[in-house]
Design a protein around this motif. Structure first.
Motif, mmCIF file in Angstrom:
data_model
loop_
_atom_site.group_PDB
_atom_site.id
_atom_site.type_symbol
_atom_site.label_atom_id
_atom_site.label_comp_id
_atom_site.label_asym_id
_atom_site.label_seq_id
_atom_site.Cartn_x
_atom_site.Cartn_y
_atom_site.Cartn_z
ATOM 1 N N SER A 1 -90.831 27.359 -73.489
ATOM 2 C CA SER A 1 -91.969 28.226 -73.793
ATOM 3 C C SER A 1 -92.886 27.578 -74.824
ATOM 4 O O SER A 1 -94.113 27.600 -74.675
ATOM 5 C CB SER A 1 -91.466 29.576 -74.297
ATOM 6 O OG SER A 1 -92.542 30.379 -74.692
ATOM 7 N N LYS B 1 -93.165 24.380 -75.466
ATOM 8 C CA LYS B 1 -93.794 23.223 -74.850
ATOM 9 C C LYS B 1 -94.943 23.657 -73.936
ATOM 10 O O LYS B 1 -96.035 23.071 -73.959
ATOM 11 C CB LYS B 1 -92.757 22.433 -74.043
ATOM 12 C CG LYS B 1 -93.272 21.090 -73.539
ATOM 13 C CD LYS B 1 -92.259 20.374 -72.682
ATOM 14 C CE LYS B 1 -91.028 20.007 -73.477
ATOM 15 N NZ LYS B 1 -90.053 19.233 -72.691
ATOM 16 N N LEU B 2 -94.735 24.680 -73.136
ATOM 17 C CA LEU B 2 -95.781 25.182 -72.246
ATOM 18 C C LEU B 2 -96.962 25.751 -73.028
ATOM 19 O O LEU B 2 -98.122 25.538 -72.656
ATOM 20 C CB LEU B 2 -95.227 26.242 -71.301
ATOM 21 C CG LEU B 2 -94.374 25.723 -70.151
ATOM 22 C CD1 LEU B 2 -93.734 26.894 -69.403
ATOM 23 C CD2 LEU B 2 -95.196 24.877 -69.209
ATOM 24 N N THR B 3 -96.681 26.458 -74.103
ATOM 25 C CA THR B 3 -97.756 27.007 -74.932
ATOM 26 C C THR B 3 -98.578 25.883 -75.544
ATOM 27 O O THR B 3 -99.812 25.952 -75.561
ATOM 28 C CB THR B 3 -97.165 27.907 -76.037
ATOM 29 O OG1 THR B 3 -96.408 28.948 -75.426
ATOM 30 C CG2 THR B 3 -98.251 28.502 -76.903
ATOM 31 N N GLU C 1 -98.930 22.792 -74.388
ATOM 32 C CA GLU C 1 -99.704 22.159 -73.320
ATOM 33 C C GLU C 1 -100.869 23.034 -72.884
ATOM 34 O O GLU C 1 -101.974 22.529 -72.629
ATOM 35 C CB GLU C 1 -98.807 21.841 -72.123
ATOM 36 C CG GLU C 1 -97.847 20.714 -72.380
ATOM 37 C CD GLU C 1 -96.928 20.433 -71.207
ATOM 38 O OE1 GLU C 1 -97.162 20.992 -70.106
ATOM 39 O OE2 GLU C 1 -95.982 19.663 -71.388
ATOM 40 N N TYR C 2 -100.659 24.331 -72.801
ATOM 41 C CA TYR C 2 -101.726 25.247 -72.420
ATOM 42 C C TYR C 2 -102.863 25.200 -73.441
ATOM 43 O O TYR C 2 -104.039 25.118 -73.078
ATOM 44 C CB TYR C 2 -101.180 26.676 -72.301
ATOM 45 C CG TYR C 2 -102.250 27.703 -72.058
ATOM 46 C CD1 TYR C 2 -102.827 27.850 -70.799
ATOM 47 C CD2 TYR C 2 -102.686 28.526 -73.093
ATOM 48 C CE1 TYR C 2 -103.815 28.788 -70.580
ATOM 49 C CE2 TYR C 2 -103.675 29.462 -72.877
ATOM 50 C CZ TYR C 2 -104.235 29.599 -71.621
ATOM 51 O OH TYR C 2 -105.213 30.522 -71.414
ATOM 52 N N ASN C 3 -102.505 25.221 -74.729
ATOM 53 C CA ASN C 3 -103.527 25.168 -75.781
ATOM 54 C C ASN C 3 -104.299 23.860 -75.736
ATOM 55 O O ASN C 3 -105.511 23.845 -75.958
ATOM 56 C CB ASN C 3 -102.893 25.386 -77.148
ATOM 57 C CG ASN C 3 -102.425 26.810 -77.348
ATOM 58 O OD1 ASN C 3 -102.891 27.726 -76.680
ATOM 59 N ND2 ASN C 3 -101.482 26.986 -78.264
ATOM 60 N N GLU C 4 -103.610 22.765 -75.462
ATOM 61 C CA GLU C 4 -104.291 21.479 -75.338
ATOM 62 C C GLU C 4 -105.262 21.492 -74.170
ATOM 63 O O GLU C 4 -106.388 20.980 -74.269
ATOM 64 C CB GLU C 4 -103.271 20.355 -75.168
ATOM 65 C CG GLU C 4 -102.493 20.043 -76.418
ATOM 66 C CD GLU C 4 -101.394 19.014 -76.191
ATOM 67 O OE1 GLU C 4 -101.171 18.608 -75.027
ATOM 68 O OE2 GLU C 4 -100.759 18.624 -77.183
ATOM 69 N N LYS C 5 -104.864 22.085 -73.059
ATOM 70 C CA LYS C 5 -105.731 22.154 -71.875
ATOM 71 C C LYS C 5 -106.948 23.045 -72.139
ATOM 72 O O LYS C 5 -108.066 22.721 -71.728
ATOM 73 C CB LYS C 5 -104.975 22.686 -70.655
ATOM 74 C CG LYS C 5 -103.767 21.877 -70.250
ATOM 75 C CD LYS C 5 -104.144 20.499 -69.809
ATOM 76 C CE LYS C 5 -102.878 19.778 -69.348
ATOM 77 N NZ LYS C 5 -102.998 18.367 -69.352
ATOM 78 N N VAL C 6 -106.737 24.165 -72.830
ATOM 79 C CA VAL C 6 -107.855 25.043 -73.163
ATOM 80 C C VAL C 6 -108.826 24.322 -74.093
ATOM 81 O O VAL C 6 -110.050 24.402 -73.926
ATOM 82 C CB VAL C 6 -107.342 26.357 -73.799
ATOM 83 C CG1 VAL C 6 -108.469 27.153 -74.425
ATOM 84 C CG2 VAL C 6 -106.625 27.190 -72.751
ATOM 85 N N GLN D 1 -110.760 21.843 -72.074
ATOM 86 C CA GLN D 1 -111.733 22.544 -71.246
ATOM 87 C C GLN D 1 -112.947 22.953 -72.076
ATOM 88 O O GLN D 1 -114.089 22.829 -71.627
ATOM 89 C CB GLN D 1 -111.095 23.769 -70.609
ATOM 90 C CG GLN D 1 -112.009 24.510 -69.665
ATOM 91 C CD GLN D 1 -111.313 25.706 -69.025
ATOM 92 O OE1 GLN D 1 -110.176 26.030 -69.358
ATOM 93 N NE2 GLN D 1 -112.005 26.349 -68.113
#
Length: 160
Positions: free
Chosen positions: A127, A129-131, A133-138, A141
């Motif tokens: 969780s 790690k996914l959070t 990665e998600y924040n990095e992608k946002v 973007q």
């Protein structure tokens, strides 16, 4: 249930039980709820006693249960009481169909909670790690969106 009123008649007795039969005997006496024990070795520290390994194991189980409770609180999950220790022991005896000793039940509970703790720690790790990665992608973007707006509107247009 236990009756601990001063007016209740009490007797001081010495109970000598074989170590093999002690667990069963004391479990039955404990279910009656009308017994009190006196420590015959008050000068010994808890770490000098024979049962210290069981206490440490119980402390570790309690730590794991507190960890599970904290994780449930973190996600706002409601916890229901599973009942008393007597209920657990009675259900374990009915579920397993055999009379396991307290040590065997403790061992089974340790193994089960260890598995759950390992799974929960892995899930928390995934969780996080996914959070991340998600924040990095946002963030990426947003950078791309701002740079697109800059090049579309704010950048000076030059004719080549």
């Amino acid at each position: 249930m236990a009756k601990w009123f001063r007016s209740e008649p009490m007797e001081y007795i010495s109970l000598i039980v074989n170590e093999d039969a002690a667990h069963g005997c004391l479990a039955d006496l404990g279910k009656l709820g009308v017994i009190q024990f006196t420590d015959l070795n008050p000068d010994l520290t808890p770490f000098q006693r024979r049962y210290v390994s069981y206490v440490k194991r119980c402390d570790e189980l309690e730590r794991k249960l507190r960890y599970f409770g904290a994780e449930c609180d973190k996600f706002g999950l409601e916890l229901e009481s599973a009942g008393t220790a007597d209920t657990f022991l009675d259900q374990s005896a009915l579920t397993n169909g055999d009379d396991k000793t307290g040590a065997q039940l403790l061992e089974a509970l340790e193994v089960e909670l260890e598995g759950y703790e390992t799974q929960l720690r892995e899930l928390n790790s995934y969780s996080e790690k996914l959070t991340l990665e998600y924040n990095e992608k946002v963030e990426l973007q947003e950078v791309l969106e701002k740079s697109r707006r800059f090049f579309m509107t704010d950048a000076p247009r030059s004719n080549w």
